[in-house]
Design a protein around this motif. Structure first.
Motif, PDB file in Angstrom:
ATOM      1  N   ALA A 232     -21.576   3.772  19.654  1.00  0.00           N
ATOM      2  CA  ALA A 232     -20.712   2.614  19.851  1.00  0.00           C
ATOM      3  C   ALA A 232     -19.542   2.680  18.878  1.00  0.00           C
ATOM      4  CB  ALA A 232     -21.518   1.334  19.628  1.00  0.00           C
ATOM      5  N   ARG A 233     -18.389   2.198  19.327  1.00  0.00           N
ATOM      6  CA  ARG A 233     -17.205   2.177  18.467  1.00  0.00           C
ATOM      7  C   ARG A 233     -16.736   0.749  18.311  1.00  0.00           C
ATOM      8  NH1 ARG A 233     -13.260   6.958  20.359  1.00  0.00           N
ATOM      9  NH2 ARG A 233     -11.944   5.150  20.451  1.00  0.00           N
ATOM     10  N   ARG A 234     -16.231   0.449  17.123  1.00  0.00           N
ATOM     11  CA  ARG A 234     -15.717  -0.876  16.832  1.00  0.00           C
ATOM     12  C   ARG A 234     -14.221  -0.756  16.563  1.00  0.00           C
ATOM     13  NH1 ARG A 234     -20.432  -0.801  17.944  1.00  0.00           N
ATOM     14  NH2 ARG A 234     -22.100  -2.017  17.056  1.00  0.00           N
ATOM     15  N   PHE A 235     -13.467  -1.695  17.083  1.00  0.00           N
ATOM     16  CA  PHE A 235     -12.030  -1.739  16.876  1.00  0.00           C
ATOM     17  C   PHE A 235     -11.697  -3.023  16.122  1.00  0.00           C
ATOM     18  CE2 PHE A 235     -12.827   0.786  20.627  1.00  0.00           C
ATOM     19  CZ  PHE A 235     -12.031   1.897  20.419  1.00  0.00           C
ATOM     20  N   PHE A 236     -10.804  -2.904  15.160  1.00  0.00           N
ATOM     21  CA  PHE A 236     -10.450  -4.028  14.312  1.00  0.00           C
ATOM     22  C   PHE A 236      -8.985  -4.385  14.475  1.00  0.00           C
ATOM     23  CE2 PHE A 236     -14.249  -2.281  12.496  1.00  0.00           C
ATOM     24  CZ  PHE A 236     -14.920  -3.372  11.972  1.00  0.00           C
ATOM     25  N   LYS A 237      -8.641  -5.618  14.094  1.00  0.00           N
ATOM     26  CA  LYS A 237      -7.250  -6.062  14.119  1.00  0.00           C
ATOM     27  C   LYS A 237      -7.015  -6.963  12.912  1.00  0.00           C
ATOM     28  CE  LYS A 237      -7.908 -10.201  16.918  1.00  0.00           C
ATOM     29  NZ  LYS A 237      -7.461 -10.945  18.077  1.00  0.00           N
ATOM     30  N   ASN A 238      -5.761  -7.332  12.743  1.00  0.00           N
ATOM     31  CA  ASN A 238      -5.344  -8.242  11.671  1.00  0.00           C
ATOM     32  C   ASN A 238      -5.714  -7.738  10.279  1.00  0.00           C
ATOM     33  OD1 ASN A 238      -4.187  -9.998  13.518  1.00  0.00           O
ATOM     34  ND2 ASN A 238      -6.057 -11.186  13.753  1.00  0.00           N
ATOM     35  N   LEU A 239      -5.583  -6.434  10.066  1.00  0.00           N
ATOM     36  CA  LEU A 239      -5.795  -5.880   8.738  1.00  0.00           C
ATOM     37  C   LEU A 239      -4.627  -6.289   7.855  1.00  0.00           C
ATOM     38  CD1 LEU A 239      -7.204  -4.086   6.650  1.00  0.00           C
ATOM     39  CD2 LEU A 239      -6.027  -2.117   7.661  1.00  0.00           C
ATOM     40  N   THR A 240      -4.928  -7.009   6.800  1.00  0.00           N
ATOM     41  CA  THR A 240      -3.900  -7.436   5.849  1.00  0.00           C
ATOM     42  C   THR A 240      -4.307  -7.032   4.439  1.00  0.00           C
ATOM     43  OG1 THR A 240      -4.901  -9.614   5.592  1.00  0.00           O
ATOM     44  CG2 THR A 240      -3.146  -9.425   7.222  1.00  0.00           C
ATOM     45  N   VAL A 241      -3.292  -6.851   3.601  1.00  0.00           N
ATOM     46  CA  VAL A 241      -3.520  -6.499   2.205  1.00  0.00           C
ATOM     47  C   VAL A 241      -2.375  -7.045   1.373  1.00  0.00           C
ATOM     48  CG1 VAL A 241      -2.396  -4.237   2.477  1.00  0.00           C
ATOM     49  CG2 VAL A 241      -4.003  -4.597   0.578  1.00  0.00           C
ATOM     50  N   ASN A 242      -2.689  -7.439   0.161  1.00  0.00           N
ATOM     51  CA  ASN A 242      -1.677  -7.817  -0.812  1.00  0.00           C
ATOM     52  C   ASN A 242      -1.575  -6.708  -1.850  1.00  0.00           C
ATOM     53  OD1 ASN A 242      -1.242 -10.323   0.377  1.00  0.00           O
ATOM     54  ND2 ASN A 242      -2.827 -11.294  -0.839  1.00  0.00           N
ATOM     55  N   PHE A 243      -0.348  -6.273  -2.117  1.00  0.00           N
ATOM     56  CA  PHE A 243      -0.082  -5.295  -3.162  1.00  0.00           C
ATOM     57  C   PHE A 243       0.530  -6.042  -4.339  1.00  0.00           C
ATOM     58  CE2 PHE A 243       0.671  -2.511   0.705  1.00  0.00           C
ATOM     59  CZ  PHE A 243      -0.562  -1.881   0.627  1.00  0.00           C
ATOM     60  N   LYS A 244      -0.164  -6.041  -5.462  1.00  0.00           N
ATOM     61  CA  LYS A 244       0.275  -6.756  -6.661  1.00  0.00           C
ATOM     62  C   LYS A 244       0.750  -5.740  -7.696  1.00  0.00           C
ATOM     63  CE  LYS A 244      -1.168 -10.858  -5.338  1.00  0.00           C
ATOM     64  NZ  LYS A 244      -0.297 -12.014  -5.234  1.00  0.00           N
ATOM     65  N   ALA A 245       1.997  -5.876  -8.110  1.00  0.00           N
ATOM     66  CA  ALA A 245       2.619  -4.912  -9.020  1.00  0.00           C
ATOM     67  C   ALA A 245       1.946  -4.907 -10.393  1.00  0.00           C
ATOM     68  CB  ALA A 245       4.100  -5.231  -9.178  1.00  0.00           C
ATOM     69  N   LYS A 246       1.810  -3.719 -10.944  1.00  0.00           N
ATOM     70  CA  LYS A 246       1.238  -3.537 -12.274  1.00  0.00           C
ATOM     71  C   LYS A 246       2.230  -3.908 -13.360  1.00  0.00           C
ATOM     72  CE  LYS A 246      -0.639   0.024 -15.341  1.00  0.00           C
ATOM     73  NZ  LYS A 246      -0.931   1.458 -15.490  1.00  0.00           N
ATOM     74  N   GLU A 247       3.494  -3.607 -13.122  1.00  0.00           N
ATOM     75  CA  GLU A 247       4.532  -3.858 -14.132  1.00  0.00           C
ATOM     76  C   GLU A 247       5.749  -4.467 -13.470  1.00  0.00           C
ATOM     77  OE1 GLU A 247       6.421   0.579 -14.449  1.00  0.00           O
ATOM     78  OE2 GLU A 247       4.505   0.197 -15.440  1.00  0.00           O
ATOM     79  N   PRO A 248       6.603  -5.100 -14.253  1.00  0.00           N
ATOM     80  CA  PRO A 248       7.767  -5.746 -13.646  1.00  0.00           C
ATOM     81  C   PRO A 248       8.753  -4.751 -13.049  1.00  0.00           C
ATOM     82  CG  PRO A 248       7.820  -5.964 -16.051  1.00  0.00           C
ATOM     83  CD  PRO A 248       6.540  -5.297 -15.697  1.00  0.00           C
ATOM     84  N   ALA A 249       9.357  -5.170 -11.937  1.00  0.00           N
ATOM     85  CA  ALA A 249      10.422  -4.391 -11.312  1.00  0.00           C
ATOM     86  C   ALA A 249      11.745  -4.651 -12.025  1.00  0.00           C
ATOM     87  CB  ALA A 249      10.549  -4.749  -9.839  1.00  0.00           C
ATOM     88  N   ARG A 250      11.860  -5.840 -12.600  1.00  0.00           N
ATOM     89  CA  ARG A 250      13.083  -6.229 -13.307  1.00  0.00           C
ATOM     90  C   ARG A 250      12.718  -6.938 -14.592  1.00  0.00           C
ATOM     91  NH1 ARG A 250      17.390  -9.021  -9.812  1.00  0.00           N
ATOM     92  NH2 ARG A 250      18.644  -8.030 -11.399  1.00  0.00           N
ATOM     93  N   THR A 251      13.414  -6.611 -15.659  1.00  0.00           N
ATOM     94  CA  THR A 251      13.184  -7.282 -16.949  1.00  0.00           C
ATOM     95  C   THR A 251      14.493  -7.808 -17.489  1.00  0.00           C
ATOM     96  OG1 THR A 251      13.389  -5.186 -18.119  1.00  0.00           O
ATOM     97  CG2 THR A 251      11.169  -5.932 -17.565  1.00  0.00           C
TER      98      THR A 251
END
Length: 129
Positions: free
Chosen positions: A110-129
Motif C-alpha cells: 500500500a502507498r500513502r500520499f500526503f499533502k499540505n507539507l509545511t515547514v518554518n525555517f528559523k534563521a540562526k543568525e541575523p541577516a541584517r545588523t
C-alpha cells in the motif's frame, strides 16, 4: 525546488512563500518616563514554505526525512526576490496530512500520499545588523 544541505528536492513550492523580518533585541525596557530603550541584535529573515502534493512518494519521503532529521542547523536555499537566498536555519512546525492511500494488492505494498507539507525555517543568525 528547495536545496537543503546541498541536496536538491524536486517538489514544487506553493505560493505564497511567507517571509518575515523578525527583530531581536538584546534588551528592551521602558523607563518610568515612558521612553523605550533597546539594543537591537539584528533582523532575522525567517520563512514558511508549503509544498505541493506529489505522486513521487520516494522524493517526498526523502524531503520528509531531511526536514525531520535530528540536526541542530541546516543550510537552506529558498527562492527570493533576487533569485535564491541561502542561510543557516533550524526547522520548526513541520507537518503534513494524508490525502490518499492505495490498497495493498498482490505483491504491491500500500502507498500513502500526503499533502499540505509545511515547514518554518528559523534563521540562526541575523541577516541584517
Amino acid at each position: 525546488m528547495i536545496i537543503i544541505d546541498g541536496e536538491t528536492f524536486n517538489i514544487p513550492i506553493l505560493p505564497p512563500i511567507k517571509r518575515t523580518g523578525d527583530f531581536l533585541d538584546k534588551y528592551a525596557e521602558r523607563t518610568a518616563d515612558g521612553i523605550l530603550h533597546r539594543e537591537l541584535i539584528g533582523v532575522y529573515f525567517n520563512y514558511q514554505i508549503k509544498f505541493a502534493p506529489t505522486a513521487n512518494v520516494t522524493e517526498y519521503a526523502r524531503l520528509w526525512a531531511k526536514l525531520t532529521e535530528p540536526v541542530e542547523f541546516h543550510t537552506v536555499t529558498v527562492p527570493d526576490e533576487d533569485g535564491d537566498y541561502t542561510f543557516t536555519a533550524y526547522f520548526s512546525n513541520v507537518g503534513d496530512e494524508i490525502w490518499k492511500a492505495t490498497p495493498e494488492t498482490g505483491t504491491n505494498a500500500a502507498r500513502r500520499f500526503f499533502k499540505n507539507l509545511t515547514v518554518n525555517f528559523k534563521a540562526k543568525e541575523p541577516a541584517r545588523t
